[in-house]
Scaffold this active site. Structure first.
Site, PDB file in Angstrom:
ATOM      1  N   LYS A 129     -56.498 -38.634  16.835  1.00 16.87           N
ATOM      2  CA  LYS A 129     -57.761 -38.762  16.165  1.00 16.87           C
ATOM      3  C   LYS A 129     -58.168 -37.354  15.492  1.00 16.87           C
ATOM      4  O   LYS A 129     -58.265 -36.351  16.148  1.00 16.87           O
ATOM      5  CB  LYS A 129     -58.827 -39.004  17.130  1.00 16.87           C
TER       6      LYS A 129
ATOM      7  N   CYS B  17    -100.630 -33.483  15.329  1.00 18.01           N
ATOM      8  CA  CYS B  17     -99.686 -32.604  15.725  1.00 18.01           C
ATOM      9  C   CYS B  17     -98.795 -32.357  14.462  1.00 18.01           C
ATOM     10  O   CYS B  17     -97.935 -33.148  14.093  1.00 18.01           O
ATOM     11  CB  CYS B  17     -98.984 -33.069  16.751  1.00 18.01           C
TER      12      CYS B  17
HETATM   13  S1  IVH Z   1     -60.057 -45.880  13.326  1.00 19.00           S
HETATM   14  C1  IVH Z   1     -63.519 -49.254  12.951  1.00 19.00           C
HETATM   15  N1  IVH Z   1     -58.346 -43.795  13.379  1.00 19.00           N
HETATM   16  O1  IVH Z   1     -62.907 -41.333  13.999  1.00 19.00           O
HETATM   17  C2  IVH Z   1     -63.108 -47.656  13.300  1.00 19.00           C
HETATM   18  N2  IVH Z   1     -60.505 -43.284  13.075  1.00 19.00           N
HETATM   19  O2  IVH Z   1     -65.169 -41.511  15.984  1.00 19.00           O
HETATM   20  C3  IVH Z   1     -61.794 -47.358  12.591  1.00 19.00           C
HETATM   21  N3  IVH Z   1     -60.885 -40.916  12.983  1.00 19.00           N
HETATM   22  O3  IVH Z   1     -65.113 -42.772  11.544  1.00 19.00           O
HETATM   23  C4  IVH Z   1     -61.601 -46.001  12.745  1.00 19.00           C
HETATM   24  N4  IVH Z   1     -58.920 -40.333  13.324  1.00 19.00           N
HETATM   25  O4  IVH Z   1     -63.737 -40.888  10.876  1.00 19.00           O
HETATM   26  C5  IVH Z   1     -59.536 -44.258  13.115  1.00 19.00           C
HETATM   27  N5  IVH Z   1     -56.841 -42.264  13.698  1.00 19.00           N
HETATM   28  C6  IVH Z   1     -57.886 -42.525  13.518  1.00 19.00           C
HETATM   29  C7  IVH Z   1     -58.979 -41.653  13.402  1.00 19.00           C
HETATM   30  C8  IVH Z   1     -60.230 -41.917  13.053  1.00 19.00           C
HETATM   31  C9  IVH Z   1     -60.170 -39.969  12.976  1.00 19.00           C
HETATM   32  C10 IVH Z   1     -62.528 -40.833  12.853  1.00 19.00           C
HETATM   33  C11 IVH Z   1     -63.038 -41.734  11.690  1.00 19.00           C
HETATM   34  C12 IVH Z   1     -64.032 -42.393  12.450  1.00 19.00           C
HETATM   35  C13 IVH Z   1     -64.347 -41.731  13.721  1.00 19.00           C
HETATM   36  C14 IVH Z   1     -65.046 -42.335  14.842  1.00 19.00           C
END
Ligand code: IVH
Length: 722
Positions: free
Chosen positions: A139, A461
């Site tokens: 991630k 307020c």
């Molecule tokens: S999949 C439908 N894959 O994490 C959602 N997201 O916390 C699809 N992100 O908004 C997201 N690495 O900006 C996906 N390998 C990865 C990712 C990733 C970073 C981010 C992305 C998302 C956020 C969610």
């Protein structure tokens, strides 16, 4: 064009500074570049015979973007380059995502990941031991971005924004070397919107901060902030100085299927020339997923870029489709977060902040300390019970932690560090902003006093009013560019705005000379002009955004969307809610039957409409030729267009379902445009009764409602995707 003319922009586009060019030189170069690029597009797409390699082609487009930004007036409307050009004066243009950009649910412990797999199996009605293949990948701690390619050419790029609407950052994205302006090879769909993460490497981040130090500029807190700042530059030539990178991991709108699995789809992105993460793997079971999590956790520091966890995605796309979404996150993916980073420091004081709903929130002022690469100087203390529970005193040594974007928190006090004369913290019983009593009312739902102390000053307020206004204009609400916290505070302090409606009379007051914002601190002629344009640009607002902007307690974006879907127009929403607030039983039943809306959110909405001050504020805000000529228009939101047999109907499920779980049936019904209610009423159109149906079936029979069984239901909504 003969080869002589073509040579310069073709093979070695001028990389000199664009700001030293004369208008005539720029005009000539732009025209030559446009022609050259069009020729290459034709050769590539029409004839399938590219004349130059992709890197050379990308250089041409980047040069065009730089020129177009420096000389926007020279760019013709019919540029062959899609949306290349200068961003509008008041910030970025907006791009509506054809498919919403969602976020991910989080898992913190191994058990949350196990529960994720179980949830997936339950939803799909699979046996507990059924194997489920997942992709596991890092991630990335960056910003998500959507790249739209049409017939292989990058047309535009947008940030995530609020998930429904992002900012047009096309010109900036074109400066990123590893994002192809044109997809490699062939076989890609006519339309494909590739999604992924923009980030900065540790090395580039360090170099960037070294440069900032050299020129005496402020340092960036972390690579993510630096990347975000880089992407949101109005001047793409500044973005070009930040070596942003990209990993593709997903997609939005797509004109034809590209694969059968997540794994294959991302492999295709790689074939098309997009960077994909090399640390992706396929996992057959939970132990493999957890092993990946531990492996990458151990290698995290050496990866060269920030990651904050592992994302697991169910691999077969047919299952992803069936699983669908709940709220703002897919059911088919989860982010397994790494544990938060911690550090020790000292509490120098406690400030009390007053939120827009009057809540008094204590915030610890900390001796600045670096936690996971970010300097932290304050931390939330939540409420007075929390302070008492942790026995936090001014002067204490404490452990602070931060995880991702979350506000830093105090984990615990280190008892050994306490001064002998340290006193327990005395929480104020009056509001520090207006002096009104601050109370902890009895909460009937909890059967005890609320843990949150609230100012009773209401609209009197100033702190609440200011916070409400800040929320009203914020990005996820009305999204008025250039009207940030600082401007709201200044306008409020100067007596120019009191309620949201006052914001929309600023342009006419400015025009007629009854006020002059340009003489105010921090506002030049140009920024006043931009601000007025930004206010005008947001005079029309979709219903769900508007409901969210009202800042009603417990009514966030998601409930606002539920209302917008259900009532579709402001008039029917407000009429129904006023009726409910007056005690109309039908209106109240309709409101509380909205699936996904909690009872206390409904109560809070009714409280809002029962308060005359709020009605006054609305009357002064919403356009109505008799009362408010300078107000806003709230746009209707049609329910999702669908030709399905159940679109627009209100359904109730009862009894057991065998082919699909109750959750899947409900999700499917909603996807097809139906409303799902929890109880039978006169508004119910259709009852789907499985075996062991009970009182709901009897009620439906008594009311003469159409009743079908599961087989008929399946025939109605089509076969389940395998
Ligand atoms: S999949 C439908 N894959 O994490 C959602 N997201 O916390 C699809 N992100 O908004 C997201 N690495 O900006 C996906 N390998 C990865 C990712 C990733 C970073 C981010 C992305 C998302 C956020 C969610």
């Amino acid at each position: 064009m003969n080869s002589e003319q073509a040579r310069k922009p073709d093979l070695s586009p001028d990389t000199g500074a664009v700001d030293t060019l004369t208008r005539a030189e720029a005009e000539a170069e732009l025209a030559a570049l446009a022609e050259t690029i069009a020729r290459h597009d034709l050769a590539y797409h029409g004839d399938d015979a590219p004349l130059i390699d992709d890197a050379a082609y990308d250089r041409l487009r980047r040069r065009y973007a730089a020129l177009a930004t420096a000389f926007p007036e020279l760019v013709p409307d019919d540029t062959p380059l899609g949306k290349i050009g200068a961003p509008p004066a008041s910030g970025f243009a907006k791009i509506r995502h054809a498919v919403p950009m969602l976020s991910l649910d989080n898992a913190f412990g191994d058990e949350d990941v196990a529960e994720f797999l179980d949830r997936v199996r339950r939803f799909l009605s699979l046996p507990a031991e059924a194997a489920i293949i997942c992709v596991a990948e890092p991630k990335i701690d960056g910003l998500s971005c959507a790249l739209r390619y049409e017939r292989g050419t990058l047309i535009h790029a947008a940030t995530r924004g609020d998930g429904q609407e992002g900012e047009d950052v096309t010109a900036n994205i074109r400066t990123i070397a590893e994002i192809p302006q044109r997809l490699r090879g062939s076989g890609f769909p006519d339309i494909v919107e590739i999604r992924g993460e923009i980030y900065l490497t540790h090395a580039d981040f360090a170099a960037l901060n070294a440069r900032q130090t050299e020129i005496g500029a402020a340092l960036f807190a972390n690579p993510r902030n630096a990347a975000a700042g880089g992407l949101r530059q109005l001047d793409p030539s500044i973005t070009a100085t930040r070596p942003l990178r990209f990993f593709a991991y997903g997609w939005g709108e797509i004109s034809e299927a590209i694969a059968e699995s997540q794994w294959q789809a991302v492999n295709r992105f790689a074939e098309w020339g997009l960077p994909v993460n090399p640390d992706r793997i396929l996992c057959a079971d939970l132990p493999a997923m957890l092993a990946m999590y531990r492996d990458l956790g151990a290698r995290r520091a050496g990866l060269g870029y920030d990651i904050d966890g592992i994302v697991y995605k169910i691999d077969p796309l047919a299952l992803q489709v069936r699983l669908g979404f709940v709220g703002r996150a897919p059911r088919w993916a989860i982010a397994h977060k790494f544990p938060p980073e911690q550090a020790q420091t000292m509490i120098e004081g406690v400030d009390i902040q007053i939120g827009r709903t009057g809540a008094l929130t204590p915030v610890a002022r900390l001796r600045p300390v670096t936690v996971g690469g970010v300097v932290v100087s304050n931390a939330t203390l939540h409420n007075e019970e929390e302070i008492a529970r942790k026995d936090i005193r001014i002067g204490d040594r404490v452990i602070v932690q931060r995880a991702g974007d979350v506000i830093p928190q105090i984990v615990a006090v280190i008892p050994a560090g306490r001064a002998p004369d340290a006193q327990p913290f005395a929480f104020p019983e009056t509001c520090p902003a207006c002096g009104s009593a601050a109370l902890r009312p009895f909460n009937p739902r909890l059967g005890r006093t609320d843990s949150v102390r609230r100012c009773t000053g209401g609209l009197a307020c100033p702190a609440q009013a200011v916070e409400r206004l800040k929320h009203f204009v914020s990005r996820r609400a009305m999204d008025i560019d250039g009207l940030g916290d600082r401007q709201i505070e200044a306008l409020y302090a100067g007596g120019l705005i009191r309620t949201p409606g006052d914001i929309y009379t600023l342009p006419v007051r400015q025009r007629t000379g009854s006020i002059d914002l340009a003489t105010r601190e921090g506002m030049g002629e140009k920024s006043v002009e931009n601000l007025m344009a930004a206010i005008e640009a947001r005079r029309e607002i979709p219903l769900s955004r508007f409901i969210h902007a009202l800042g009603i307690r417990q009514i966030g974006e998601q409930s606002a969307r539920l209302f917008a879907r259900h009532y579709t127009s402001w008039v029917s929403f407000a009429t129904a809610t006023r009726a409910a607030a007056r005690g109309d039983a039908h209106a109240r039943a309709e409101l509380t039957a909205i699936d996904g809306l909690g009872e206390s959110a409904a109560a809070s909405l009714m409280e809002f409409f029962a308060e005359p001050h709020n009605e006054q504020a609305l009357a002064a805000l919403i356009h109505d030729p008799d009362h408010c000529a300078h107000g806003i228009r709230v746009l209707d939101e049609a329910p999702p267009a669908s030709a399905s047999a159940i679109s627009g109907l209100t359904l109730v499920f009862t009894g057991n379902l065998e082919a699909m779980s109750r959750d899947e049936a409900k999700a499917r019904a909603q996807m097809l445009g139906a409303k799902v209610a929890g109880s039978v009423s006169q508004k119910t159109d259709l009852l789907i009764a499985g075996p062991k149906a009970g009182s709901k079936l009897r009620e439906a029979e008594a009311l003469g409602i159409r009743i079908i069984d599961e087989a008929q239901w399946l025939a109605m909504v089509g076969e389940i995707l395998q």
